[in-house]
Design an enzyme around this catalytic site. Structure first.
Site, PDB file in Angstrom:
ATOM      1  N   ASP A  13      53.761  36.250  39.700  1.00  0.00           N
ATOM      2  CA  ASP A  13      55.135  36.339  39.205  1.00  0.00           C
ATOM      3  C   ASP A  13      55.990  36.942  40.312  1.00  0.00           C
ATOM      4  O   ASP A  13      55.544  37.096  41.463  1.00  0.00           O
ATOM      5  CB  ASP A  13      55.210  37.095  37.871  1.00  0.00           C
ATOM      6  CG  ASP A  13      54.982  38.607  38.011  1.00  0.00           C
ATOM      7  OD1 ASP A  13      54.694  39.068  39.140  1.00  0.00           O
ATOM      8  OD2 ASP A  13      55.081  39.314  36.996  1.00  0.00           O
ATOM      9  N   CYS A  37      50.284  39.806  39.631  1.00  0.00           N
ATOM     10  CA  CYS A  37      51.554  40.239  39.052  1.00  0.00           C
ATOM     11  C   CYS A  37      51.675  41.722  39.402  1.00  0.00           C
ATOM     12  O   CYS A  37      50.995  42.192  40.320  1.00  0.00           O
ATOM     13  CB  CYS A  37      51.623  39.959  37.546  1.00  0.00           C
ATOM     14  SG  CYS A  37      50.422  40.815  36.515  1.00  0.00           S
ATOM     15  N   THR A  97      50.793  44.538  37.821  1.00  0.00           N
ATOM     16  CA  THR A  97      49.534  45.259  37.594  1.00  0.00           C
ATOM     17  C   THR A  97      48.306  44.368  37.736  1.00  0.00           C
ATOM     18  O   THR A  97      47.184  44.877  37.797  1.00  0.00           O
ATOM     19  CB  THR A  97      49.508  45.807  36.147  1.00  0.00           C
ATOM     20  OG1 THR A  97      49.640  44.686  35.249  1.00  0.00           O
ATOM     21  CG2 THR A  97      50.634  46.803  35.906  1.00  0.00           C
ATOM     22  N   GLY A 115      48.658  41.363  33.083  1.00  0.00           N
ATOM     23  CA  GLY A 115      49.255  40.342  32.229  1.00  0.00           C
ATOM     24  C   GLY A 115      48.864  38.937  32.645  1.00  0.00           C
ATOM     25  O   GLY A 115      48.498  38.092  31.807  1.00  0.00           O
ATOM     26  N   HIS A 121      27.823  38.540  39.516  1.00  0.00           N
ATOM     27  CA  HIS A 121      27.257  38.674  38.169  1.00  0.00           C
ATOM     28  C   HIS A 121      28.021  37.884  37.110  1.00  0.00           C
ATOM     29  O   HIS A 121      27.418  37.456  36.124  1.00  0.00           O
ATOM     30  CB  HIS A 121      27.232  40.150  37.746  1.00  0.00           C
ATOM     31  CG  HIS A 121      26.139  40.929  38.421  1.00  0.00           C
ATOM     32  ND1 HIS A 121      25.723  42.171  37.992  1.00  0.00           N
ATOM     33  CD2 HIS A 121      25.376  40.636  39.512  1.00  0.00           C
ATOM     34  CE1 HIS A 121      24.742  42.612  38.768  1.00  0.00           C
ATOM     35  NE2 HIS A 121      24.527  41.710  39.718  1.00  0.00           N
ATOM     36  N   HIS A 151      22.018  36.416  34.942  1.00  0.00           N
ATOM     37  CA  HIS A 151      23.478  36.447  34.854  1.00  0.00           C
ATOM     38  C   HIS A 151      24.030  35.117  34.345  1.00  0.00           C
ATOM     39  O   HIS A 151      25.060  35.086  33.666  1.00  0.00           O
ATOM     40  CB  HIS A 151      24.082  36.800  36.209  1.00  0.00           C
ATOM     41  CG  HIS A 151      23.576  38.109  36.738  1.00  0.00           C
ATOM     42  ND1 HIS A 151      23.811  39.306  36.089  1.00  0.00           N
ATOM     43  CD2 HIS A 151      22.810  38.404  37.816  1.00  0.00           C
ATOM     44  CE1 HIS A 151      23.223  40.286  36.756  1.00  0.00           C
ATOM     45  NE2 HIS A 151      22.607  39.768  37.812  1.00  0.00           N
TER      46      HIS A 151
HETATM   47  C1  RB5 Z   1      56.863  42.511  35.610  1.00  0.00           C
HETATM   48  O1  RB5 Z   1      57.818  43.522  35.597  1.00  0.00           O
HETATM   49  C2  RB5 Z   1      55.520  43.043  35.177  1.00  0.00           C
HETATM   50  O2  RB5 Z   1      55.517  43.322  33.813  1.00  0.00           O
HETATM   51  C3  RB5 Z   1      54.424  42.062  35.518  1.00  0.00           C
HETATM   52  O3  RB5 Z   1      54.449  41.804  36.878  1.00  0.00           O
HETATM   53  C4  RB5 Z   1      52.998  42.494  35.227  1.00  0.00           C
HETATM   54  O4  RB5 Z   1      52.738  43.765  35.735  1.00  0.00           O
HETATM   55  C5  RB5 Z   1      52.542  42.342  33.838  1.00  0.00           C
HETATM   56  O5  RB5 Z   1      51.363  42.527  33.503  1.00  0.00           O
END
Ligand code: RB5
Length: 146
Positions: A12, A69, A71, A74, A102, A137
């Site tokens: 993203d 993304c 984190t 998502g 694995h 596995h």
């Molecule tokens: C975008 O602001 C953020 O929510 C997205 O990049 C991600 O971290 C979602 O899991």
């Protein structure tokens, strides 16, 4: 001639720069890169990008995927909704190696707001250089697939 392993990448808006850095790195390592964007930092929705990359794999147009993304969480959740996809967030090299050895993961996810560029490239290298061990596995991976 042996076909190059094809790596699909997507992200993203939160991970454009890191995705492009990884794309260049993976290309330099001799892999075929299928970077499906996006290319602008305009705010977008990670599920559609994760699922688009996942679809490339289940369609047989790519062998492995790297998605990003903020984190990594998502977009990983979205990709895993596509039947046949096994994707996990990797923030360390041990997990990146083990998820291939694995779990036979066909995608990994990285959080661009979690790991720096150097670690991200090491994570990518650890994932791509590992091989699925099969054996017990394989039994477990088959259980995931249901
Ligand atoms: C975008 O602001 C953020 O929510 C997205 O990049 C991600 O971290 C979602 O899991």
């Amino acid at each position: 001639m042996t076909q190059k392993t094809r790596i699909v990448l997507s992200s993203d808006h939160a991970a454009i720069d890191l995705r492009q850095t990884i794309a260049a790195h993976v290309s330099e390592q001799g892999y075929e890169v299928i970077d499906i964007g996006p290319t602008t930092t305009e705010s977008t929705h990670y599920p559609k990008h994760g699922q688009a990359a996942a679809q490339k794999i289940v369609a047989g147009e790519a062998d492995l995927g790297i998605i990003l993304c903020g984190t990594g969480q998502g977009i990983m959740m979205a990709a895993n909704k596509v039947p046949g996809i096994r994707c996990g967030v990797c923030s360390d090299t041990f997990s990146a190696r083990m998820i291939r050895e694995h779990n036979d993961a066909n995608m990994i996810s990285i959080g661009a707001r979690v790991v720096g560029e150097g670690l991200a490239l090491d994570i990518v290298d650890a994932y791509l250089s590992a091989e699925f061990e099969g054996g017990r596995h394989a039994t477990r991976v088959e259980m995931i697939e249901g």
